[in-house]
Design a protein around this motif. Structure first.
Motif, PDB file in Angstrom:
ATOM      1  N   ALA A   1      72.224 -48.674  -9.886  1.00 56.79           N
ATOM      2  CA  ALA A   1      71.789 -48.061  -9.329  1.00 56.79           C
ATOM      3  C   ALA A   1      70.783 -47.201 -10.926  1.00 56.79           C
ATOM      4  O   ALA A   1      69.900 -47.033 -10.413  1.00 56.79           O
ATOM      5  CB  ALA A   1      72.639 -46.789  -8.641  1.00 56.79           C
ATOM      6  N   SER A   2      71.936 -46.805 -11.820  1.00 58.37           N
ATOM      7  CA  SER A   2      71.360 -46.439 -12.909  1.00 58.37           C
ATOM      8  C   SER A   2      69.783 -47.608 -13.714  1.00 58.37           C
ATOM      9  O   SER A   2      69.574 -46.851 -14.137  1.00 58.37           O
ATOM     10  CB  SER A   2      72.159 -46.834 -13.803  1.00 58.37           C
ATOM     11  N   GLY A   3      70.196 -48.551 -13.475  1.00 58.79           N
ATOM     12  CA  GLY A   3      69.293 -49.710 -13.333  1.00 58.79           C
ATOM     13  C   GLY A   3      68.259 -50.025 -12.736  1.00 58.79           C
ATOM     14  O   GLY A   3      67.252 -50.004 -13.884  1.00 58.79           O
ATOM     15  N   ILE A   4      68.180 -48.953 -11.670  1.00 55.23           N
ATOM     16  CA  ILE A   4      66.570 -48.653 -11.616  1.00 55.23           C
ATOM     17  C   ILE A   4      65.899 -47.833 -11.918  1.00 55.23           C
ATOM     18  O   ILE A   4      64.442 -47.565 -12.382  1.00 55.23           O
ATOM     19  CB  ILE A   4      66.857 -48.031  -9.609  1.00 55.23           C
ATOM     20  N   LEU A   5      66.908 -47.016 -12.247  1.00 54.93           N
ATOM     21  CA  LEU A   5      66.047 -45.907 -13.006  1.00 54.93           C
ATOM     22  C   LEU A   5      65.560 -46.404 -14.581  1.00 54.93           C
ATOM     23  O   LEU A   5      64.398 -46.365 -14.819  1.00 54.93           O
ATOM     24  CB  LEU A   5      67.128 -44.617 -13.411  1.00 54.93           C
ATOM     25  N   ILE A   6      66.059 -47.237 -14.592  1.00 53.08           N
ATOM     26  CA  ILE A   6      65.937 -47.694 -16.554  1.00 53.08           C
ATOM     27  C   ILE A   6      64.247 -48.637 -15.919  1.00 53.08           C
ATOM     28  O   ILE A   6      63.790 -48.327 -15.893  1.00 53.08           O
ATOM     29  CB  ILE A   6      66.820 -48.825 -16.452  1.00 53.08           C
ATOM     30  N   LEU A   7      64.526 -49.658 -14.907  1.00 55.68           N
ATOM     31  CA  LEU A   7      63.246 -50.204 -14.056  1.00 55.68           C
ATOM     32  C   LEU A   7      61.843 -49.524 -13.741  1.00 55.68           C
ATOM     33  O   LEU A   7      60.206 -49.265 -14.109  1.00 55.68           O
ATOM     34  CB  LEU A   7      63.483 -50.578 -13.072  1.00 55.68           C
ATOM     35  N   LEU A   8      61.795 -48.099 -13.202  1.00 55.08           N
ATOM     36  CA  LEU A   8      61.338 -46.985 -13.647  1.00 55.08           C
ATOM     37  C   LEU A   8      60.925 -46.398 -14.339  1.00 55.08           C
ATOM     38  O   LEU A   8      59.878 -45.438 -14.817  1.00 55.08           O
ATOM     39  CB  LEU A   8      61.085 -45.874 -12.165  1.00 55.08           C
ATOM     40  N   GLY A   9      61.555 -46.423 -15.565  1.00 57.20           N
ATOM     41  CA  GLY A   9      61.149 -45.688 -17.017  1.00 57.20           C
ATOM     42  C   GLY A   9      61.867 -44.417 -17.773  1.00 57.20           C
ATOM     43  O   GLY A   9      61.747 -44.508 -18.396  1.00 57.20           O
ATOM     44  N   GLY A  10      63.458 -44.589 -17.064  1.00 56.18           N
ATOM     45  CA  GLY A  10      63.740 -43.830 -17.328  1.00 56.18           C
ATOM     46  C   GLY A  10      63.758 -42.629 -16.794  1.00 56.18           C
ATOM     47  O   GLY A  10      62.933 -42.300 -16.793  1.00 56.18           O
ATOM     48  N   GLY A  11      64.860 -41.561 -17.061  1.00 53.32           N
ATOM     49  CA  GLY A  11      64.884 -40.222 -16.636  1.00 53.32           C
ATOM     50  C   GLY A  11      64.822 -38.833 -17.317  1.00 53.32           C
ATOM     51  O   GLY A  11      64.777 -38.229 -17.084  1.00 53.32           O
TER      52      GLY A  11
ATOM     53  N   THR B   1      70.697 -41.289  -5.438  1.00 50.83           N
ATOM     54  CA  THR B   1      69.664 -40.384  -4.571  1.00 50.83           C
ATOM     55  C   THR B   1      69.329 -39.338  -6.307  1.00 50.83           C
ATOM     56  O   THR B   1      68.780 -38.814  -6.220  1.00 50.83           O
ATOM     57  CB  THR B   1      69.980 -39.824  -3.690  1.00 50.83           C
ATOM     58  N   MET B   2      70.577 -38.716  -6.710  1.00 57.83           N
ATOM     59  CA  MET B   2      70.612 -37.945  -7.598  1.00 57.83           C
ATOM     60  C   MET B   2      69.275 -37.762  -8.637  1.00 57.83           C
ATOM     61  O   MET B   2      68.646 -36.487  -9.818  1.00 57.83           O
ATOM     62  CB  MET B   2      72.099 -37.532  -8.349  1.00 57.83           C
ATOM     63  N   PRO B   3      69.219 -39.183  -9.540  1.00 57.13           N
ATOM     64  CA  PRO B   3      68.574 -38.855 -10.779  1.00 57.13           C
ATOM     65  C   PRO B   3      67.170 -38.215 -10.528  1.00 57.13           C
ATOM     66  O   PRO B   3      66.313 -38.125 -10.690  1.00 57.13           O
ATOM     67  CB  PRO B   3      68.274 -40.653 -10.812  1.00 57.13           C
ATOM     68  N   LEU B   4      66.849 -38.657  -8.972  1.00 56.32           N
ATOM     69  CA  LEU B   4      65.367 -38.447  -8.624  1.00 56.32           C
ATOM     70  C   LEU B   4      65.914 -36.917  -7.718  1.00 56.32           C
ATOM     71  O   LEU B   4      64.732 -36.527  -8.025  1.00 56.32           O
ATOM     72  CB  LEU B   4      65.287 -39.191  -7.364  1.00 56.32           C
ATOM     73  N   MET B   5      66.405 -36.464  -7.393  1.00 58.87           N
ATOM     74  CA  MET B   5      66.227 -34.725  -6.703  1.00 58.87           C
ATOM     75  C   MET B   5      67.673 -34.168  -7.933  1.00 58.87           C
ATOM     76  O   MET B   5      66.068 -32.984  -7.793  1.00 58.87           O
ATOM     77  CB  MET B   5      67.957 -34.805  -5.247  1.00 58.87           C
ATOM     78  N   ALA B   6      67.437 -34.578  -8.771  1.00 62.26           N
ATOM     79  CA  ALA B   6      68.198 -33.297  -9.250  1.00 62.26           C
ATOM     80  C   ALA B   6      66.327 -32.881 -10.673  1.00 62.26           C
ATOM     81  O   ALA B   6      66.500 -31.794 -10.365  1.00 62.26           O
ATOM     82  CB  ALA B   6      68.982 -33.441 -10.656  1.00 62.26           C
TER      83      ALA B   6
END
Length: 512
Positions: free
Chosen positions: A369-379, A431-436
């Protein structure tokens, strides 16, 4: 013609019964695929951050948050918005679609997502693997059952509280299945029913799981991902746990009293016939000696010590994991000295490995799931990414609502999302990487966002048929899910209403 219609109906019914909810990892894979597709459709953008000052326990503190009004697209020399499409594979350390699992698993540091959270989960799982192998938890529950016979008014609150504590402290859930097998015949012998058994075992664990002040597999992970100090807000959550546990006890006791007075009113009266016809006369005598007392004392001391360390010294993931690892060693030594379950040094080691192994699945989910965040460009809000553009769009929609209503929509979103991803750690990772950061944009504290997550994720576990633990517990108690739905919907509605009020109140009272 009529025969053909029956055949078609049979095919449809067979196809329906064979259909299964996709595994969480399958869902993550397709979400990752969708994330890659978004990079071809959505331009990248970035935010500025700003430092805010706030009070925490009377102490003035500062924190960097997203400035919701600073979003801007990255543009080329012609002034056109730029896209950063993700390829299927990238060499040289780049990030492509087929790199996302490894990149996600290897991302972060020991202080947080993903590698720090994953190692934290493995160590915690190993430590409690040793605890469960001693048999102390099992025998303690059996002894409690034995002591409450003849005073059944204490039976439901004692068991409910114990299982709720298990859910709150170490994420107990699947373990309830084994206990339900033992407890269900005893409950029916005492005049209760199979549904009451599900309530005092599995439902109690999920009440504790959802309202926990320290659950390492839900609250701790969500706080770590959201950048909130791990185990912060424990005082508020402790009161919340007590309130929800009391709510569950009262609901179960009222139902249990009605069933004991009029057994035919039981929702599971017909299926309980199996247990009535096969009454167990097994003895409830179980081992509970000084070794067991020392094991329970070690767990209690560790919990108090960790809470003190977090509050007084600001302990984070590495320190907390180390304390639980120490607890595992201490419990193992006690088990060997007192011969609990014939424990040996080698069995202590193997039980640690087995306990850690049970965490591999959620650990992989966290990493992927953290990899999805990386695909979207990171947090990083200051680096141009698709995620920042999506957050800006979501913020512009939700931001039109009052902040309190935005917080409530977070609760609703997490409740619905749990139907598809019932893993608490997996849902937190998704969800938390998006919700935070979204919470920053709409003016809701990240602590409230975590609260919305844990309540939405935990409580719906007692209802959704995609929960393997729920379905297994219902199975051993011989309660059909459709019957369970008829019984539990009122309680679920009550949980959701109270959760909604809590989330809104937490926002207005400045829960940070």
């Amino acid at each position: 013609m009529h025969s053909q219609t029956n055949q078609e109906s049979s095919v449809v019914a067979t196809s329906f019964t064979r259909w299964q909810m996709p595994d969480t990892l399958v869902i993550i894979f397709f979400v990752a695929l969708a994330a890659m597709a978004l990079t071809y459709l959505v331009p990248v953008g970035s935010f500025d951050t700003q430092e805010i000052v706030y009070l925490n326990d009377g102490v003035e503190k500062t924190r960097n948050v997203v400035d919701p009004h600073s979003f801007q697209y990255q543009v080329d020399v012609s002034g056109n918005a730029v896209m950063q499409p993700v390829a299927l594979f990238e060499g040289g350390g780049g990030v492509g679609f087929f790199n996302f699992a490894f990149e996600g698993l290897a991302s972060g540091s020991k202080w947080g997502t993903a590698i720090g959270v994953i190692m934290f989960m493995l160590v915690i799982g190993g430590a409690f693997g040793i605890v469960m192998e001693t048999g102390t938890i099992d025998n303690g529950i059996l002894r409690l059952i034995d002591k409450t016979q003849g005073n059944e008014n204490l039976f439901i609150p004692a068991l409910f509280t114990l299982f709720s504590l298990g859910g709150a402290v170490f994420g107990m859930g699947e373990e309830a299945i084994a206990f339900a097998i033992i407890i269900c015949p005893l409950m029916i012998r005492l005049g209760f029913d199979g549904i009451t058994t599900v309530m005092v075992t599995y439902v109690a664990t999920q009440i504790g799981f959802a309202s926990s002040w320290m659950n390492p597999f839900s609250v701790a992970i969500a706080q770590g991902i959201a950048g909130v100090p791990v185990l912060s807000g424990a005082g508020v959550r402790g009161l919340m746990w007590a309130g929800f546990t009391l709510m569950g006890i009262i609901f179960t006791m009222r139902y249990g009293a009605k069933i004991r007075a009029t057994p035919s009113l039981s929702y599971s009266y017909h299926s309980d016939k199996y247990f009535r016809d096969h009454q167990s006369h097994a003895s409830l005598d179980s081992r509970f000696n000084w070794g067991d007392i020392l094991v329970l004392s070690s767990i209690l001391v560790t919990v108090v010590w960790v809470i003190w360390g977090v509050v007084a010294n600001g302990w984070f993931i590495p320190e907390i994991a180390s304390q639980f690892f120490t607890m595992g060693i201490a419990v193992g030594a006690i088990a060997v000295m007192f011969g609990l379950n014939d424990m040996t040094v080698n069995r202590v080691a193997s039980s640690f490995k087995q306990g850690a192994a049970t965490m591999l699945e959620p650990a992989i989910l966290v990493g992927c799931a953290s990899g999805i965040l990386i695909l979207l460009g990171g947090g990083d809000p200051t680096s141009p990414s698709v995620l920042n553009t999506l957050l800006s769009g979501a913020g512009s929609i939700i931001g039109q609502l009052p902040a309190a209503l935005s917080a409530w929509f977070m609760l609703l979103f997490q409740s619905v999302f749990n139907f598809f991803v019932t893993s608490g750690s997996g849902q937190a990772a998704l969800t938390m990487p998006l919700m935070a950061p979204l919470a920053d944009i709409v003016g809701v504290s990240r602590q409230v966002a975590v609260l919305a997550f844990q309540l939405g994720d935990g409580f719906t576990n007692v209802l959704v048929p995609t929960s393997a633990s729920l379905m297994a517990t219902l199975g051993v108690c011989r309660v059909d899910w459709a019957i369970w739905l008829k019984f539990i919907w009122r309680f679920m509605l009550g949980l959701f209403v109270v959760s909604s009020l809590l989330v809104i109140a937490a926002h207005y009272l400045g829960f940070v």
